[in-house]
Write a protein that holds these residues in place. Structure first.
Motif, PDB file in Angstrom:
ATOM      1  N   ALA A 157      -9.432  -2.118  -0.802  1.00  0.00           N
ATOM      2  CA  ALA A 157      -8.526  -2.190  -1.953  1.00  0.00           C
ATOM      3  C   ALA A 157      -7.491  -1.059  -1.898  1.00  0.00           C
ATOM      4  N   ASN A 158      -7.931   0.152  -1.533  1.00  0.00           N
ATOM      5  CA  ASN A 158      -6.989   1.267  -1.436  1.00  0.00           C
ATOM      6  C   ASN A 158      -5.990   1.043  -0.295  1.00  0.00           C
ATOM      7  N   TYR A 159      -6.477   0.488   0.796  1.00  0.00           N
ATOM      8  CA  TYR A 159      -5.593   0.148   1.916  1.00  0.00           C
ATOM      9  C   TYR A 159      -4.546  -0.881   1.467  1.00  0.00           C
ATOM     10  N   THR A 160      -5.005  -1.857   0.697  1.00  0.00           N
ATOM     11  CA  THR A 160      -4.097  -2.877   0.166  1.00  0.00           C
ATOM     12  C   THR A 160      -2.996  -2.217  -0.678  1.00  0.00           C
ATOM     13  N   ALA A 161      -3.385  -1.210  -1.457  1.00  0.00           N
ATOM     14  CA  ALA A 161      -2.413  -0.514  -2.303  1.00  0.00           C
ATOM     15  C   ALA A 161      -1.329   0.136  -1.458  1.00  0.00           C
ATOM     16  N   LEU A 162      -1.734   0.779  -0.364  1.00  0.00           N
ATOM     17  CA  LEU A 162      -0.746   1.454   0.474  1.00  0.00           C
ATOM     18  C   LEU A 162       0.197   0.438   1.124  1.00  0.00           C
ATOM     19  N   VAL A 163      -0.356  -0.687   1.580  1.00  0.00           N
ATOM     20  CA  VAL A 163       0.502  -1.711   2.204  1.00  0.00           C
ATOM     21  C   VAL A 163       1.483  -2.276   1.163  1.00  0.00           C
ATOM     22  N   CYS A 164       1.008  -2.496  -0.066  1.00  0.00           N
ATOM     23  CA  CYS A 164       1.900  -2.981  -1.134  1.00  0.00           C
ATOM     24  C   CYS A 164       2.993  -1.949  -1.422  1.00  0.00           C
ATOM     25  N   ALA A 165       2.595  -0.689  -1.501  1.00  0.00           N
ATOM     26  CA  ALA A 165       3.567   0.370  -1.806  1.00  0.00           C
ATOM     27  C   ALA A 165       4.646   0.430  -0.729  1.00  0.00           C
ATOM     28  N   LEU A 166       4.236   0.361   0.536  1.00  0.00           N
ATOM     29  CA  LEU A 166       5.203   0.400   1.637  1.00  0.00           C
ATOM     30  C   LEU A 166       6.121  -0.818   1.591  1.00  0.00           C
ATOM     31  N   THR A 167       5.530  -1.965   1.277  1.00  0.00           N
ATOM     32  CA  THR A 167       6.291  -3.216   1.242  1.00  0.00           C
ATOM     33  C   THR A 167       7.367  -3.171   0.151  1.00  0.00           C
ATOM     34  N   ARG A 168       6.996  -2.593  -1.001  1.00  0.00           N
ATOM     35  CA  ARG A 168       7.950  -2.510  -2.108  1.00  0.00           C
ATOM     36  C   ARG A 168       8.952  -1.370  -1.926  1.00  0.00           C
ATOM     37  N   GLY A 317     -15.469  -5.041  -3.921  1.00  0.00           N
ATOM     38  CA  GLY A 317     -14.363  -4.275  -4.474  1.00  0.00           C
ATOM     39  C   GLY A 317     -13.377  -5.180  -5.200  1.00  0.00           C
ATOM     40  N   MET A 318     -12.452  -4.544  -5.927  1.00  0.00           N
ATOM     41  CA  MET A 318     -11.393  -5.308  -6.592  1.00  0.00           C
ATOM     42  C   MET A 318     -10.074  -4.574  -6.407  1.00  0.00           C
ATOM     43  N   PHE A 319      -9.035  -5.352  -6.121  1.00  0.00           N
ATOM     44  CA  PHE A 319      -7.683  -4.809  -6.124  1.00  0.00           C
ATOM     45  C   PHE A 319      -6.922  -5.513  -7.233  1.00  0.00           C
ATOM     46  N   ILE A 320      -6.363  -4.725  -8.139  1.00  0.00           N
ATOM     47  CA  ILE A 320      -5.647  -5.281  -9.281  1.00  0.00           C
ATOM     48  C   ILE A 320      -4.184  -4.850  -9.185  1.00  0.00           C
ATOM     49  N   ALA A 321      -3.262  -5.806  -9.325  1.00  0.00           N
ATOM     50  CA  ALA A 321      -1.835  -5.485  -9.201  1.00  0.00           C
ATOM     51  C   ALA A 321      -1.089  -5.931 -10.451  1.00  0.00           C
ATOM     52  N   ARG A 322      -0.294  -4.996 -10.997  1.00  0.00           N
ATOM     53  CA  ARG A 322       0.520  -5.323 -12.175  1.00  0.00           C
ATOM     54  C   ARG A 322       1.440  -6.508 -11.873  1.00  0.00           C
ATOM     55  N   ASP A 323       2.129  -6.440 -10.717  1.00  0.00           N
ATOM     56  CA  ASP A 323       3.006  -7.538 -10.309  1.00  0.00           C
ATOM     57  C   ASP A 323       2.447  -8.132  -9.021  1.00  0.00           C
ATOM     58  N   PRO A 324       1.631  -9.182  -9.143  1.00  0.00           N
ATOM     59  CA  PRO A 324       0.919  -9.679  -7.954  1.00  0.00           C
ATOM     60  C   PRO A 324       1.823 -10.343  -6.918  1.00  0.00           C
ATOM     61  N   SER A 325       3.110 -10.544  -7.232  1.00  0.00           N
ATOM     62  CA  SER A 325       3.972 -11.211  -6.240  1.00  0.00           C
ATOM     63  C   SER A 325       4.123 -10.359  -4.973  1.00  0.00           C
ATOM     64  N   VAL A 326       3.891  -9.056  -5.109  1.00  0.00           N
ATOM     65  CA  VAL A 326       3.985  -8.176  -3.938  1.00  0.00           C
ATOM     66  C   VAL A 326       2.935  -8.558  -2.889  1.00  0.00           C
ATOM     67  N   LEU A 327       1.826  -9.109  -3.344  1.00  0.00           N
ATOM     68  CA  LEU A 327       0.736  -9.420  -2.407  1.00  0.00           C
ATOM     69  C   LEU A 327       1.151 -10.491  -1.415  1.00  0.00           C
ATOM     70  N   ALA A 342      -0.818 -22.628  -1.529  1.00  0.00           N
ATOM     71  CA  ALA A 342      -0.291 -22.181  -2.811  1.00  0.00           C
ATOM     72  C   ALA A 342      -0.140 -20.669  -2.733  1.00  0.00           C
ATOM     73  N   SER A 343       1.103 -20.224  -2.489  1.00  0.00           N
ATOM     74  CA  SER A 343       1.289 -18.813  -2.152  1.00  0.00           C
ATOM     75  C   SER A 343       0.882 -17.889  -3.294  1.00  0.00           C
ATOM     76  N   SER A 344       0.866 -18.398  -4.530  1.00  0.00           N
ATOM     77  CA  SER A 344       0.534 -17.492  -5.625  1.00  0.00           C
ATOM     78  C   SER A 344      -0.973 -17.354  -5.824  1.00  0.00           C
ATOM     79  N   ILE A 345      -1.762 -18.292  -5.312  1.00  0.00           N
ATOM     80  CA  ILE A 345      -3.201 -18.186  -5.571  1.00  0.00           C
ATOM     81  C   ILE A 345      -4.087 -18.189  -4.332  1.00  0.00           C
ATOM     82  N   ASP A 346      -3.637 -18.717  -3.232  1.00  0.00           N
ATOM     83  CA  ASP A 346      -4.530 -18.796  -2.080  1.00  0.00           C
ATOM     84  C   ASP A 346      -4.833 -17.402  -1.542  1.00  0.00           C
ATOM     85  N   PRO A 347      -6.123 -17.012  -1.548  1.00  0.00           N
ATOM     86  CA  PRO A 347      -6.454 -15.650  -1.117  1.00  0.00           C
ATOM     87  C   PRO A 347      -5.971 -15.306   0.295  1.00  0.00           C
ATOM     88  N   TYR A 348      -5.967 -16.271   1.219  1.00  0.00           N
ATOM     89  CA  TYR A 348      -5.557 -15.900   2.594  1.00  0.00           C
ATOM     90  C   TYR A 348      -4.080 -15.551   2.671  1.00  0.00           C
TER      91      TYR A 348
END
Ligand SMILES: *Cc1c(COP(=O)(O)O)cnc(C)c1O
Length: 473
Positions: A157-168, A317-327, A342-348
């Motif tokens: 989850a923390n790794y996901t946060a860093l990738v989201c931060a870099l992406t944004r 674990g859980m990763f929670i995002a205020r704006d999930p479109s970044v994922l 379905a890009s907004s819901i499919d976990p893959y």
């Protein structure tokens, strides 16, 4: 082609129903017996590893063996071959005795074995997980529209946060990686952070030197003034700050970094703010304790581990995002063979993983059967247990060195006692209880966390007595 042309199923792998039921029934009872034996025995492993390795080495997998004696052997080895998280005197590293509903969830997930990668394959499981994530996120005070997903761990989850931060932080990061930045991208957490951040910086490609460890204020909390100065320094020197990650419930001392101040500094500079509440996040369930996490509602994203204080089975674990479109920006791909896109819901299309287990059912069943109130009772009880231990040991001349209102206690023995490491070594050798050595503000301390949901007053007394009797010089 006739049916006879197909070889029969391998019965050892796919036994008939009657045999499955018999083995399932046996397992149910054998595991309950083992749990009872564990509670009455030592917390520490007492297996002879040399003999075990010999027995293990004898498995050459040539001659098939019947399953039931194998299960019996494995359960026996587990009973003697692990530190027991399910022992009420494991006062350990956030690893819980699992909730019973989460164990039930694992059985169901194992039986159906749904593929959680896509909502096309698993419409119900994907919807259940998304509902739980949204409920936890709303509990943290995030607005409508939040999203996220279950992860194998807090580290993921923390790794996901860093990738989201870099992406944004840079629209060209997706294509060009860190080369897209005008200078080295850097992130900030405190020197009391969970050490997986070092390898997360490595994995994400910003490099370990880009992890800025902000000084603490003498009590184990990040010093916000120092964070602010560090960000300004980096900006002056051409680095690109991408992420600030305060911890809510540090691993060493259960301290909560100044979440409000961190969020404000992040906002001033347009930096992603991620709160690592891997363990402490469960305090959100309690009206009495949730104030400890005030400011978490400003986060761009949050990590909470259900397998820590929510006490589900591992890893959840859980990763929670205020704006999930970044994922989807970070993890989306084209894959024609997948049953849905379905890009907004499919976990893959929104997560690090592809194939995935139905992990969220563990927290869904636990939360649904206990309610927020049940979990409030669970976390408040842990805080109470730690308060009792503290009072007892302070009376005996010990000192508490952390000022956490969560369920972690960091202790120093009275002057003239054996060194902290020696006391813990003796404690573990006695098998009576498990505690850790941690370093807080540069000082080794004895660290106690109430992780088991059934700790009794007797267990408290045993721990206090065991610790105090091992402190002789
Ligand atoms: C446990 C923990 C982690 C790492 O989570 P895992 O699930 O063990 O990968 C990260 N941060 C904090 C604060 C933790 O307590």
């Amino acid at each position: 082609m006739t049916n006879e042309a197909i070889p029969p199923p391998v019965p050892a792998l796919f036994p008939p129903r009657e045999q499955r039921e018999r083995v399932d029934d046996y397992l149910t009872r054998a595991l309950a017996d083992a749990t009872a034996r564990i509670k009455a025995g030592p917390v520490m492993p007492d297996i002879d590893m040399a003999r075990f390795r010999e027995a293990l080495g004898a498995f050459d997998f040539r001659d098939p063996k019947p399953l039931e004696p194998l299960l019996e052997w494995v359960i026996d080895c587990m009973q003697h071959g692990t530190v027991h998280m399910t022992h009420p005197r494991y006062f350990g590293l956030f690893n819980p005795a699992p909730t019973f509903p989460s164990e039930c969830a694992d059985r169901i997930a194992g039986c159906f074995n749904p593929q959680l990668a896509s909502s096309g394959s698993s419409p119900v499981p994907v919807a259940i997980e998304a509902h739980v994530i949204r409920s936890i996120a709303r509990r943290a005070g995030l607005p409508e529209g939040v999203g996220g997903h279950f992860t194998t761990s807090g580290s993921e989850a923390n790794y996901t946060a860093l990738v989201c931060a870099l992406t944004r932080a840079n629209p060209r990061f997706a294509a060009e990686g860190v080369r897209a930045f005008s200078g080295p991208p850097v992130m900030y957490t405190s020197k009391e952070c969970q050490p997986a951040w070092h390898k997360i910086a490595h994995q994400a490609g910003i490099g370990r030197q880009s992890l800025r460890l902000v000084d603490t204020d003498g009590t184990g909390r990040m010093d916000a003034a120092k964070l602010s100065a560090m960000v300004q320094d980096d900006l002056r020197n051409g680095a690109v700050p991408v992420l600030i990650s305060p911890t809510a419930g540090t691993t060493g001392a259960g301290m909560v970094d100044p979440l409000e101040a961190c969020a404000q500094i992040a906002q001033e500079h347009g930096i992603w703010c991620h709160v690592d509440a891997a363990w402490g996040g469960a305090a959100l369930c309690s009206e009495r304790l949730r104030g400890e996490l005030a400011g978490i509602e400003h986060a761009d994203s949050i990590t909470i581990d259900a397998h820590k204080w929510f006490a589900t089975t591992m890893g959840c674990g859980m990763f929670i995002a205020r704006d999930p479109s970044v994922l989807n920006e970070a993890f989306g791909v084209g894959a024609d063979f997948m049953p849905s896109t379905a890009s907004s819901i499919d976990p893959y299309l929104n997560t690090v993983q592809w194939s995935r287990r139905f992990m969220g059912l563990r927290l869904f069943l636990s939360l649904a059967t206990a309610g927020w109130a049940g979990y409030a009772g669970h976390v408040e009880r842990a805080v109470e247990v730690v308060a009792r231990i503290k009072i007892r040991l302070l009376t005996l001349g010990w000192a508490s060195v952390n000022d956490s209102n969560l369920a972690v206690l960091c202790l120093l023995p009275p002057a003239g006692s054996a060194p902290v490491r020696e006391i813990v070594r003796r404690l573990l050798a006695s098998g009576r209880a498990w505690a850790a050595v941690a370093t807080v503000e540069g000082q080794p301390v004895i660290r106690i966390c109430a992780t088991h949901g059934e700790i009794s007053l007797h267990d408290v007394e045993e721990l206090v007595e065991a610790l105090n009797s091992q402190r002789r010089p």
